[in-house]
Scaffold this active site. Structure first.
Site, PDB file in Angstrom:
ATOM      1  N   LYS A  52       0.842  -1.205   0.000  1.00 43.56           N
ATOM      2  CA  LYS A  52       0.000   0.000   0.000  1.00 43.56           C
ATOM      3  C   LYS A  52       0.875   1.253   0.000  1.00 43.56           C
ATOM      4  O   LYS A  52       0.616   2.220  -0.712  1.00 43.56           O
ATOM      5  CB  LYS A  52      -0.946  -0.015   1.208  1.00 43.56           C
ATOM      6  N   GLN A  96      -4.208  -1.873   9.640  1.00 48.34           N
ATOM      7  CA  GLN A  96      -4.143  -3.216   9.058  1.00 48.34           C
ATOM      8  C   GLN A  96      -4.693  -4.257  10.041  1.00 48.34           C
ATOM      9  O   GLN A  96      -4.263  -4.316  11.194  1.00 48.34           O
ATOM     10  CB  GLN A  96      -2.681  -3.542   8.683  1.00 48.34           C
ATOM     11  N   ASP A 119     -10.762   2.949   4.333  1.00 47.87           N
ATOM     12  CA  ASP A 119     -11.095   1.539   4.123  1.00 47.87           C
ATOM     13  C   ASP A 119     -12.610   1.349   4.062  1.00 47.87           C
ATOM     14  O   ASP A 119     -13.096   0.291   3.666  1.00 47.87           O
ATOM     15  CB  ASP A 119     -10.547   0.666   5.281  1.00 47.87           C
TER      16      ASP A 119
END
Ligand code: NAP
Length: 293
Positions: A52, A96, A119
């Site tokens: 990412k 994460q 997200d």
């Protein structure tokens, strides 16, 4: 049969994002900035986060990786998140998953500023998506929508069968496909572990979206002639012919299902590559204050 090429589509999306960033900077604006929090040393998570960060560099974003040991307390992590919430230079934040057992991912999500939740997992973004209001869409379903849109696949009035109901893929894609915006306008059936006679449902699908994590679950006899098949599944299976000893397999028996389809995603190279691109897209939208002012 046409292959839905996620790699090519992802490259196109990233080029478009990079061009926009160049334009923003040329006009004196600041680069979009993504912060990523990683806790612990799980190999898979470290690879995902590094990819990412590398993708951010490719499109001209700024990025900050905050890596903590798995001994960080929940309280200390929540404090860090609150600091990022208050930092005006940071547009988007991802944490994460999975987190160590002593840290509640629900608490982490709730403390996070939903305006930075690129997200799309915060309850506010989930609720707004359900209500059809502007929101950050979770990256994988957002990527599927991009594939359908960019390949001009007609979804209106079609029967879409989704197999899997997770919060990150199955549930959001089934909601998006049922919305009165395109791609969408479909009649949606959601299947899961307790669905009786799965094949009787999948065989009715004009559009079949599978997000389960069971390699080869969908066989040719379960698919209607001419169906559009989107395979989200990615499972590592042993492969002695590869140097690394494994390869990725989807939930669909590609070899036998593909000849029946009008469109199908390969694994790898289908939905997978789009996920990072859609995270970048959400971060760009955050920087441009497109969703929230
Ligand atoms: P998950 O949270 O484990 O959910 C799996 C879903 O499949 C659950 O809803 C489960 O039903 C359902 N299921 C399990 N066995 C079934 C069966 N025999 N028949 C029908 N439904 C069944 O998984 P996920 O996070 O959604 O991920 C699914 C797959 O997609 C995994 O292979 C994952 O690696 C992959 N994935 C790929 C990407 C990407 O390419 N970027 C992103 C996300 C996920 P219950 O709810 O009843 O348990």
């Amino acid at each position: 049969m046409t292959l839905l090429d996620g790699k090519k589509t992802s490259e196109a999306i990233q080029s478009e994002i990079a061009a926009e960033v160049t334009e923003i900077k040329a006009k004196g604006g600041k680069a979009p900035h993504l912060a990523a929090i990683l806790v612990g040393k799980d190999g898979g998570s470290m690879t995902y986060v590094n990819n990412k960060v590398l993708a951010c560099e490719r499109v001209g974003f700024a990025s900050t990786l905050l890596h903590y040991g798995d001994d960080i307390t929940e309280e200390a992590l929540l404090t860090k998140i609150k600091e990022i919430n208050e930092n005006p230079d940071i547009d988007g934040l991802i944490v994460q998953l999975p987190l160590p057992k002593h840290i509640s991912s629900d608490k982490v999500l709730e403390v996070m500023d939903y305006k930075k939740d690129v997200d799309g997992f915060h309850p506010v973004n989930v609720g707004r998506m359900v209500a059809g209001l502007p929101a950050y869409l979770p990256a994988t379903p957002y990527g599927i929508m991009q594939l359908l849109e960019r390949y001009n696949i007609d979804t209106k009035g079609k029967h879409c069968v989704v197999v899997g109901r997770s919060n990150i893929v199955g549930t959001p894609i089934s909601i998006l496909m049922s919305k009165c915006t395109l791609p969408g306008e479909a009649t949606v059936t959601i299947c899961h572990r307790n669905t009786v006679d799965l094949a009787s449902h999948t065989r009715q699908a004009d559009i079949l979206i599978v997000a389960v994590g069971k390699p080869g679950l969908i066989t040719a006899d379960m698919v209607k002639e001419g169906a559009v098949v989107i395979d989200v599944g990615t499972t590592r299976v042993t492969d002695a012919t590869r140097e690394r000893g494994w390869r990725l397999r989807g939930d669909v028996d590609f070899e036998n299902v593909a000849p029946k389809c009008s469109y199908i995603t390969p694994v790898p190279g289908g939905v997978g590559p789009l996920t990072i691109s859609m995270l970048l897209k959400n971060t760009l939208r955050a920087a441009k204050k497109e969703v929230y002012s």
